[in-house]
Design a protein around this motif. Structure first.
Motif, mmCIF file in Angstrom:
data_model
loop_
_atom_site.group_PDB
_atom_site.id
_atom_site.type_symbol
_atom_site.label_atom_id
_atom_site.label_comp_id
_atom_site.label_asym_id
_atom_site.label_seq_id
_atom_site.Cartn_x
_atom_site.Cartn_y
_atom_site.Cartn_z
ATOM 1 N N PRO A 18 100.123 60.294 50.008
ATOM 2 C CA PRO A 18 100.902 61.403 50.572
ATOM 3 C C PRO A 18 99.846 62.518 50.835
ATOM 4 N N SER A 19 98.821 62.488 50.398
ATOM 5 C CA SER A 19 97.605 63.664 50.541
ATOM 6 C C SER A 19 96.353 63.113 51.424
ATOM 7 N N GLN A 20 96.130 61.958 51.581
ATOM 8 C CA GLN A 20 94.677 61.754 52.279
ATOM 9 C C GLN A 20 95.012 60.373 52.949
ATOM 10 N N SER A 21 94.071 60.080 53.872
ATOM 11 C CA SER A 21 94.271 58.741 54.794
ATOM 12 C C SER A 21 92.811 58.596 55.144
ATOM 13 N N ILE A 22 92.533 57.053 55.701
ATOM 14 C CA ILE A 22 91.663 56.456 56.314
ATOM 15 C C ILE A 22 92.305 55.742 57.300
ATOM 16 N N SER A 23 91.790 55.943 58.460
ATOM 17 C CA SER A 23 92.263 54.911 59.762
ATOM 18 C C SER A 23 91.371 54.626 60.528
ATOM 19 N N VAL A 24 91.168 53.513 61.301
ATOM 20 C CA VAL A 24 90.503 53.034 62.279
ATOM 21 C C VAL A 24 91.136 52.968 63.685
ATOM 22 N N ARG A 25 90.731 53.838 64.711
ATOM 23 C CA ARG A 25 91.310 54.006 65.881
ATOM 24 C C ARG A 25 90.237 53.131 66.804
ATOM 25 N N LEU A 26 90.965 52.516 67.680
ATOM 26 C CA LEU A 26 90.292 52.087 68.828
ATOM 27 C C LEU A 26 89.982 53.203 69.874
ATOM 28 N N ARG A 27 88.883 53.174 70.551
ATOM 29 C CA ARG A 27 88.651 54.524 71.187
ATOM 30 C C ARG A 27 89.342 54.005 72.847
ATOM 31 N N SER A 28 89.258 52.666 72.839
ATOM 32 C CA SER A 28 89.848 52.124 74.179
ATOM 33 C C SER A 28 90.235 50.690 74.011
ATOM 34 N N VAL A 30 89.834 48.360 76.339
ATOM 35 C CA VAL A 30 89.222 47.732 77.063
ATOM 36 C C VAL A 30 87.656 47.645 76.258
ATOM 37 N N PRO A 31 87.268 46.417 76.273
ATOM 38 C CA PRO A 31 86.180 46.111 75.402
ATOM 39 C C PRO A 31 84.913 46.749 76.201
ATOM 40 N N ALA A 32 84.032 47.205 75.251
ATOM 41 C CA ALA A 32 82.695 47.892 75.529
ATOM 42 C C ALA A 32 81.789 46.767 76.347
ATOM 43 N N HIS A 33 81.934 45.834 75.857
ATOM 44 C CA HIS A 33 81.125 44.705 76.559
ATOM 45 C C HIS A 33 81.686 43.348 76.082
ATOM 46 N N GLU A 34 81.306 42.240 76.718
ATOM 47 C CA GLU A 34 81.778 40.799 76.416
ATOM 48 C C GLU A 34 80.247 40.077 76.434
ATOM 49 N N TYR A 41 84.578 46.008 70.713
ATOM 50 C CA TYR A 41 85.093 47.214 71.017
ATOM 51 C C TYR A 41 84.443 48.364 70.324
ATOM 52 N N ASP A 42 84.661 49.708 70.829
ATOM 53 C CA ASP A 42 84.286 50.907 70.301
ATOM 54 C C ASP A 42 85.638 51.410 69.624
ATOM 55 N N ALA A 43 85.296 51.897 68.179
ATOM 56 C CA ALA A 43 86.269 52.333 67.332
ATOM 57 C C ALA A 43 85.601 53.679 66.701
ATOM 58 N N GLU A 44 86.600 54.067 65.905
ATOM 59 C CA GLU A 44 86.031 55.094 64.630
ATOM 60 C C GLU A 44 86.975 55.135 63.461
ATOM 61 N N ALA A 45 86.389 55.284 62.531
ATOM 62 C CA ALA A 45 86.970 55.609 61.197
ATOM 63 C C ALA A 45 87.208 56.965 61.087
ATOM 64 N N VAL A 46 88.491 57.286 60.559
ATOM 65 C CA VAL A 46 88.758 58.578 60.270
ATOM 66 C C VAL A 46 89.267 59.018 59.169
ATOM 67 N N VAL A 47 88.326 59.983 58.363
ATOM 68 C CA VAL A 47 88.886 60.230 57.294
ATOM 69 C C VAL A 47 89.428 61.436 56.778
ATOM 70 N N THR A 55 84.735 61.831 61.112
ATOM 71 C CA THR A 55 84.827 60.422 61.950
ATOM 72 C C THR A 55 83.382 60.057 62.039
ATOM 73 N N VAL A 56 83.536 58.685 62.017
ATOM 74 C CA VAL A 56 82.440 57.792 62.172
ATOM 75 C C VAL A 56 82.365 56.811 63.259
ATOM 76 N N TYR A 57 81.704 56.490 63.962
ATOM 77 C CA TYR A 57 81.702 55.161 64.901
ATOM 78 C C TYR A 57 81.859 54.044 64.243
ATOM 79 N N LEU A 58 82.616 53.112 64.445
ATOM 80 C CA LEU A 58 82.576 51.721 63.870
ATOM 81 C C LEU A 58 83.111 50.960 65.062
ATOM 82 N N GLY A 59 82.016 49.916 65.359
ATOM 83 C CA GLY A 59 82.417 48.759 66.499
ATOM 84 C C GLY A 59 82.885 47.718 65.667
#
Length: 150
Positions: A18-28, A30-34, A41-47, A55-59
């Motif tokens: 109810p008062s806090q969260s951690i999530s991982v969001r894909l920035r897109s 579309v793959p950053a590369h293959e 994929y590029d993503a970010e962890a959001v606290v 927010t910190v980058y998380l691939g």
């Protein structure tokens, strides 16, 4: 949403109480590369909490999606045979390449966000998650897999 996040970005992981969260969001979706059939994929962890937010980058790669599903299975299985002296602990994605989450299946759950490859900062957040969080996590994973196949 920040200006670097694309309009088609989706939330892969959401661990909340109810008062806090951690999530991982894909920035897109579309793959950053293959490389050799593995998509990265590029993503970010959001606290988010009343105390600290960031927010910190998380691939991660396409194989890490399978690992997230296995991790959910393992947490559910460990919950049935819980050892109060040694709670189940796992990292996602595997540590060393990028920022990562460490899940500690205790009461309450503790989720750590490690920025091990850059600042060395660790944010540890206890989360009093409801009983449905694993089912909701599987639904998000399924939706992400569908979005990433397009």
């Amino acid at each position: 949403m920040d200006t670097n996040t694309q309009p088609d970005a989706i939330e892969l992981i959401r661990l909340t109480d109810p008062s806090q969260s951690i999530s991982v969001r894909l920035r897109s979706t579309v793959p950053a590369h293959e490389d050799l059939g593995v998509r990265y994929y590029d993503a970010e962890a959001v606290v988010t909490s009343g105390f600290v937010s960031g927010t910190v980058y998380l691939g991660f790669d396409s194989e890490d999606l399978t690992d997230w599903g296995r991790l959910l299975d393992a947490i559910e299985e460990a919950g049935q045979d819980a050892d109060p002296d040694e709670p189940f602990t796992a990292d996602w994605p595997p540590s060393g390449r990028t920022a990562y989450l460490r899940l500690i299946a205790d009461d309450p759950y503790v989720v750590e966000v490690h920025d091990g490859t850059s600042t060395q900062i660790v944010v540890s957040m206890p989360l009093d998650m409801d009983d449905e969080w694993i089912a909701a996590s599987r639904q998000r994973l399924s939706a992400a897999r569908v979005a990433l196949v397009r």
